[in-house]
Design a protein around this motif. Structure first.
Motif, PDB file in Angstrom:
ATOM      1  N   ASP A  31       3.936   7.877  -4.093  1.00  0.00           N
ATOM      2  CA  ASP A  31       3.720   6.538  -4.599  1.00  0.00           C
ATOM      3  C   ASP A  31       4.899   5.609  -4.356  1.00  0.00           C
ATOM      4  O   ASP A  31       4.865   4.466  -4.772  1.00  0.00           O
ATOM      5  N   ASP A  32       5.931   6.071  -3.685  1.00  0.00           N
ATOM      6  CA  ASP A  32       7.097   5.231  -3.454  1.00  0.00           C
ATOM      7  C   ASP A  32       6.827   4.130  -2.435  1.00  0.00           C
ATOM      8  O   ASP A  32       7.465   3.100  -2.453  1.00  0.00           O
ATOM      9  N   THR A  33       5.917   4.352  -1.527  1.00  0.00           N
ATOM     10  CA  THR A  33       5.607   3.364  -0.503  1.00  0.00           C
ATOM     11  C   THR A  33       4.209   2.807  -0.761  1.00  0.00           C
ATOM     12  O   THR A  33       3.269   3.563  -0.907  1.00  0.00           O
ATOM     13  N   PRO A  34       4.077   1.479  -0.795  1.00  0.00           N
ATOM     14  CA  PRO A  34       2.745   0.896  -0.993  1.00  0.00           C
ATOM     15  C   PRO A  34       1.874   1.119   0.242  1.00  0.00           C
ATOM     16  O   PRO A  34       2.373   1.407   1.322  1.00  0.00           O
ATOM     17  N   ASP A  35       0.568   0.972   0.075  1.00  0.00           N
ATOM     18  CA  ASP A  35      -0.346   1.100   1.206  1.00  0.00           C
ATOM     19  C   ASP A  35      -0.240  -0.107   2.137  1.00  0.00           C
ATOM     20  O   ASP A  35      -0.366   0.016   3.345  1.00  0.00           O
ATOM     21  N   TYR A  36      -0.031  -1.282   1.538  1.00  0.00           N
ATOM     22  CA  TYR A  36       0.073  -2.528   2.309  1.00  0.00           C
ATOM     23  C   TYR A  36       1.239  -3.354   1.794  1.00  0.00           C
ATOM     24  O   TYR A  36       1.519  -3.361   0.607  1.00  0.00           O
ATOM     25  N   THR A  74       1.462  -0.090   5.711  1.00  0.00           N
ATOM     26  CA  THR A  74       2.784   0.522   5.838  1.00  0.00           C
ATOM     27  C   THR A  74       2.726   1.818   6.641  1.00  0.00           C
ATOM     28  O   THR A  74       3.706   2.198   7.261  1.00  0.00           O
ATOM     29  N   ALA A  75       1.578   2.470   6.665  1.00  0.00           N
ATOM     30  CA  ALA A  75       1.445   3.699   7.450  1.00  0.00           C
ATOM     31  C   ALA A  75       1.458   3.399   8.942  1.00  0.00           C
ATOM     32  O   ALA A  75       1.753   4.267   9.747  1.00  0.00           O
ATOM     33  N   GLY A 100     -11.061   1.207  -1.347  1.00  0.00           N
ATOM     34  CA  GLY A 100     -10.424   2.106  -2.296  1.00  0.00           C
ATOM     35  C   GLY A 100      -9.670   1.315  -3.337  1.00  0.00           C
ATOM     36  O   GLY A 100     -10.126   0.294  -3.817  1.00  0.00           O
ATOM     37  N   SER A 101      -8.510   1.763  -3.667  1.00  0.00           N
ATOM     38  CA  SER A 101      -7.653   1.067  -4.624  1.00  0.00           C
ATOM     39  C   SER A 101      -6.228   1.055  -4.075  1.00  0.00           C
ATOM     40  O   SER A 101      -5.347   1.746  -4.578  1.00  0.00           O
ATOM     41  N   PRO A 102      -5.992   0.283  -3.014  1.00  0.00           N
ATOM     42  CA  PRO A 102      -4.681   0.310  -2.369  1.00  0.00           C
ATOM     43  C   PRO A 102      -3.591  -0.363  -3.199  1.00  0.00           C
ATOM     44  O   PRO A 102      -3.860  -1.268  -3.985  1.00  0.00           O
ATOM     45  N   THR A 103      -2.380   0.088  -3.004  1.00  0.00           N
ATOM     46  CA  THR A 103      -1.233  -0.591  -3.587  1.00  0.00           C
ATOM     47  C   THR A 103      -0.782  -1.644  -2.589  1.00  0.00           C
ATOM     48  O   THR A 103      -0.796  -1.413  -1.380  1.00  0.00           O
ATOM     49  N   ILE A 104      -0.428  -2.809  -3.127  1.00  0.00           N
ATOM     50  CA  ILE A 104      -0.052  -3.933  -2.270  1.00  0.00           C
ATOM     51  C   ILE A 104       1.237  -4.538  -2.785  1.00  0.00           C
ATOM     52  O   ILE A 104       1.399  -4.750  -3.974  1.00  0.00           O
ATOM     53  N   ARG A 105       2.131  -4.831  -1.879  1.00  0.00           N
ATOM     54  CA  ARG A 105       3.370  -5.522  -2.229  1.00  0.00           C
ATOM     55  C   ARG A 105       3.400  -6.831  -1.464  1.00  0.00           C
ATOM     56  O   ARG A 105       3.382  -6.824  -0.226  1.00  0.00           O
ATOM     57  N   ARG A 106       3.434  -7.929  -2.187  1.00  0.00           N
ATOM     58  CA  ARG A 106       3.525  -9.245  -1.556  1.00  0.00           C
ATOM     59  C   ARG A 106       4.967  -9.724  -1.641  1.00  0.00           C
ATOM     60  O   ARG A 106       5.509  -9.870  -2.719  1.00  0.00           O
ATOM     61  N   GLY A 122       9.013  -0.533  -5.733  1.00  0.00           N
ATOM     62  CA  GLY A 122       9.798  -1.489  -6.494  1.00  0.00           C
ATOM     63  C   GLY A 122       9.059  -2.383  -7.458  1.00  0.00           C
ATOM     64  O   GLY A 122       9.267  -3.572  -7.481  1.00  0.00           O
ATOM     65  N   GLY A 123       8.152  -1.867  -8.268  1.00  0.00           N
ATOM     66  CA  GLY A 123       7.623  -2.613  -9.391  1.00  0.00           C
ATOM     67  C   GLY A 123       6.367  -3.414  -9.182  1.00  0.00           C
ATOM     68  O   GLY A 123       6.202  -4.454  -9.768  1.00  0.00           O
ATOM     69  N   PHE A 124       5.439  -2.963  -8.415  1.00  0.00           N
ATOM     70  CA  PHE A 124       4.172  -3.661  -8.330  1.00  0.00           C
ATOM     71  C   PHE A 124       3.070  -2.673  -8.607  1.00  0.00           C
ATOM     72  O   PHE A 124       3.248  -1.483  -8.509  1.00  0.00           O
ATOM     73  N   GLY A 125       1.902  -3.166  -8.945  1.00  0.00           N
ATOM     74  CA  GLY A 125       0.831  -2.316  -9.431  1.00  0.00           C
ATOM     75  C   GLY A 125      -0.095  -1.774  -8.369  1.00  0.00           C
ATOM     76  O   GLY A 125      -0.092  -2.217  -7.241  1.00  0.00           O
ATOM     77  N   LYS A 126      -0.912  -0.806  -8.782  1.00  0.00           N
ATOM     78  CA  LYS A 126      -1.922  -0.248  -7.910  1.00  0.00           C
ATOM     79  C   LYS A 126      -3.207  -0.983  -8.178  1.00  0.00           C
ATOM     80  O   LYS A 126      -3.774  -0.869  -9.251  1.00  0.00           O
TER      81      LYS A 126
END
Length: 134
Positions: A31-36, A74-75, A100-106, A122-126
């Motif tokens: 979970d350290d790296t977001p999906d997007y 990110t992959a 799905g339910s990707p994690t996203i960092r904007r 670094g502090g964003f939600g799934k």
């Protein structure tokens, strides 16, 4: 004899605690790296801009002026351009990934650019929508 049993019980408890802690640490690494990750861009010029320029989560639909988030997997290990640099539209999308339910960092990515695969959560939600970074 009861002293030995207490000592052995304490050793087993400590051993189990260490085992559980190690397994939890192993799970959290995924979970350290977001999906997007998203960078703020000007689609007309295909140039990356300051994160602060993207005021909301409005999606770019192929027309209109303004600044929009550009989502990159990110992959994919794509390259994030520096502020003012051109980005490759083949390495992402202007629409919010919802499968799905990707994690996203904007926002919050290195201003000087680099490999997108090296960012951390670094502090964003799934969520399918993620949280706004700017």
């Amino acid at each position: 004899m009861s002293g030995r049993r207490r000592m052995r019980s304490a050793q087993v408890t400590l051993g189990l605690t260490a085992l559980v802690a190690a397994s939890l640490t192993g799970c959290s690494t995924d979970d350290d790296t977001p999906d997007y990750a998203a960078i703020c861009v000007d689609p007309q010029s295909q140039v990356r801009t300051q994160d602060e320029d993207c005021k909301d989560e409005t999606e770019y639909r192929g027309s209109g002026a303004g600044f929009f988030w550009f989502y990159m997997a990110t992959a994919g290990r794509g390259f994030v351009p520096p502020i003012g640099g051109r980005y490759n539209t083949a390495h992402g999308t202007y629409t919010i990934p919802r499968a799905g339910s990707p994690t996203i960092r904007r926002g919050g990515l290195d201003r000087s650019g680099g490999n997108i695969g090296t960012i951390t959560r670094g502090g964003f939600g799934k969520s399918g929508y993620g949280s706004s970074g700017g």
